[in-house]
Write an enzyme that holds these catalytic residues in place. Sequence first.
Site, short mmCIF file in Angstrom:
data_model
loop_
_atom_site.label_atom_id
_atom_site.label_comp_id
_atom_site.label_asym_id
_atom_site.label_seq_id
_atom_site.Cartn_x
_atom_site.Cartn_y
_atom_site.Cartn_z
N HIS A 28 17.98 27.11 4.28
CA HIS A 28 17.39 28.27 3.62
C HIS A 28 17.21 29.44 4.59
O HIS A 28 17.34 30.61 4.20
CB HIS A 28 16.04 27.89 3.02
CG HIS A 28 15.42 28.98 2.21
ND1 HIS A 28 15.94 29.43 1.02
CD2 HIS A 28 14.30 29.74 2.43
CE1 HIS A 28 15.19 30.39 0.53
NE2 HIS A 28 14.19 30.61 1.37
N ASP A 63 0.81 -1.22 0.00
CA ASP A 63 0.00 0.00 0.00
C ASP A 63 0.84 1.27 0.00
O ASP A 63 0.32 2.37 0.12
CB ASP A 63 -0.96 0.01 1.19
CG ASP A 63 -0.22 0.00 2.53
OD1 ASP A 63 1.03 -0.15 2.52
OD2 ASP A 63 -0.88 0.14 3.57
N ARG A 104 11.54 26.50 3.64
CA ARG A 104 11.02 27.79 3.20
C ARG A 104 9.75 28.20 3.95
O ARG A 104 9.31 29.34 3.85
CB ARG A 104 10.77 27.77 1.68
CG ARG A 104 12.05 27.86 0.88
CD ARG A 104 11.80 27.70 -0.60
NE ARG A 104 11.60 26.31 -0.97
CZ ARG A 104 11.43 25.88 -2.22
NH1 ARG A 104 11.45 26.75 -3.22
NH2 ARG A 104 11.26 24.60 -2.48
N THR A 125 12.25 26.69 -9.32
CA THR A 125 11.65 26.75 -10.66
C THR A 125 12.57 27.45 -11.66
O THR A 125 12.33 27.38 -12.86
CB THR A 125 10.32 27.51 -10.62
OG1 THR A 125 10.56 28.86 -10.21
CG2 THR A 125 9.35 26.86 -9.65
N LYS A 129 14.01 42.74 -6.93
CA LYS A 129 12.89 42.14 -7.65
C LYS A 129 11.63 42.20 -6.79
O LYS A 129 11.69 42.35 -5.58
CB LYS A 129 13.20 40.68 -8.02
CG LYS A 129 13.21 39.72 -6.84
CD LYS A 129 13.38 38.29 -7.32
CE LYS A 129 13.15 37.28 -6.20
NZ LYS A 129 14.14 37.34 -5.14
N ARG A 182 8.08 39.98 -6.07
CA ARG A 182 7.47 38.67 -6.27
C ARG A 182 5.97 38.77 -5.99
O ARG A 182 5.54 38.77 -4.83
CB ARG A 182 8.11 37.65 -5.33
CG ARG A 182 7.72 36.21 -5.61
CD ARG A 182 8.25 35.28 -4.51
NE ARG A 182 9.69 35.26 -4.42
CZ ARG A 182 10.48 34.48 -5.15
NH1 ARG A 182 9.94 33.67 -6.04
NH2 ARG A 182 11.78 34.51 -4.99
#
Length: 310
Positions: free
Chosen positions: A127, A33, A92, A220, A189, A191
């Site tokens: 991180h 399973d 993160r 990404t 930048k 986001r």
Amino acid sequence: MIFTGTANTRLAVDVVNHLDMSLGKMTVGRFSDGEVMVEINENVRGKDVFVLQPTCAPTNDNLMEIMVMVDALRRASAGRITAAIPYFGYARQDRRPRSARVAISAKVVANMLQVAGVDRVLTMDLHADQIQGFFDIPVDNIYAGPILLGDIWRRNFSNLVVVSPDIGGVVRARALAKQLEADLAIIDKRRPRANVSEVMNIIGEVDGRTCIIMDDMVDTAGTLCKAAQALKDRGAGAVYAYCTHPVLSGGAIERIETSSLDELVVTDTIPLSEQGQACGKIRQLSCAALLGETILRISNAESVSSLFAD
């Protein structure tokens, strides 16, 4: 003794080869399973044991593996268990932004590891450094800087400028720039939402120069590729990125292949997929020697920080 799960067996083999020893004997499998099944196949009573397992994708499967491995070792009376997690997943999610109703998942993982029976954690380039405070046990957060810096030195780049991909990475980029005796540039930048970024402005002189972007991970690759394009638009001669953890999710590899980035250099905290290995713009460095030396020092109760004294 060093044991490993299925997340990054190649790295574990390289670590034990560096230490001139063998991997611990353990069976890690799945029931019909999908549940994790672990059995220790040798005596570990009273031993100093390290479990090497990054919690990369599939994150939840690899996280559950290390929990079950630790529990099996604890029930087999291992003397001390160190979770060696080169890439610490969920890092993160380390705070509640703007009082949003979200979990602090990094803290949840820290609690799980301690409840499972981990005595110490070894990780690389967390991180968020503050995650160390989520644990009530010792945490050794080592840095891939010596590996990445060594590669930069060997390539003998000229007219260098180190670029921070965002304001949050300035401390890391400034430290590298100091070691390389290079100038520093910063990309500002915005986001608008998770995994989407827009390069707005470059602070610093990059025209005609070789740019080195330094970051702890590449996911990404949207930010990275847009940063490379922005630098080239400002006249940069070449753009190289050095990132510790090659998460490379979604269409990251295709994005890198078609981007203005000249090369992405990563370590093997996370194994590259076949597509990643075939990408001509991605090169992987080994962190096995650094991990092996750190494990040896922890086992011998020697200083770890002295590895990074310079």
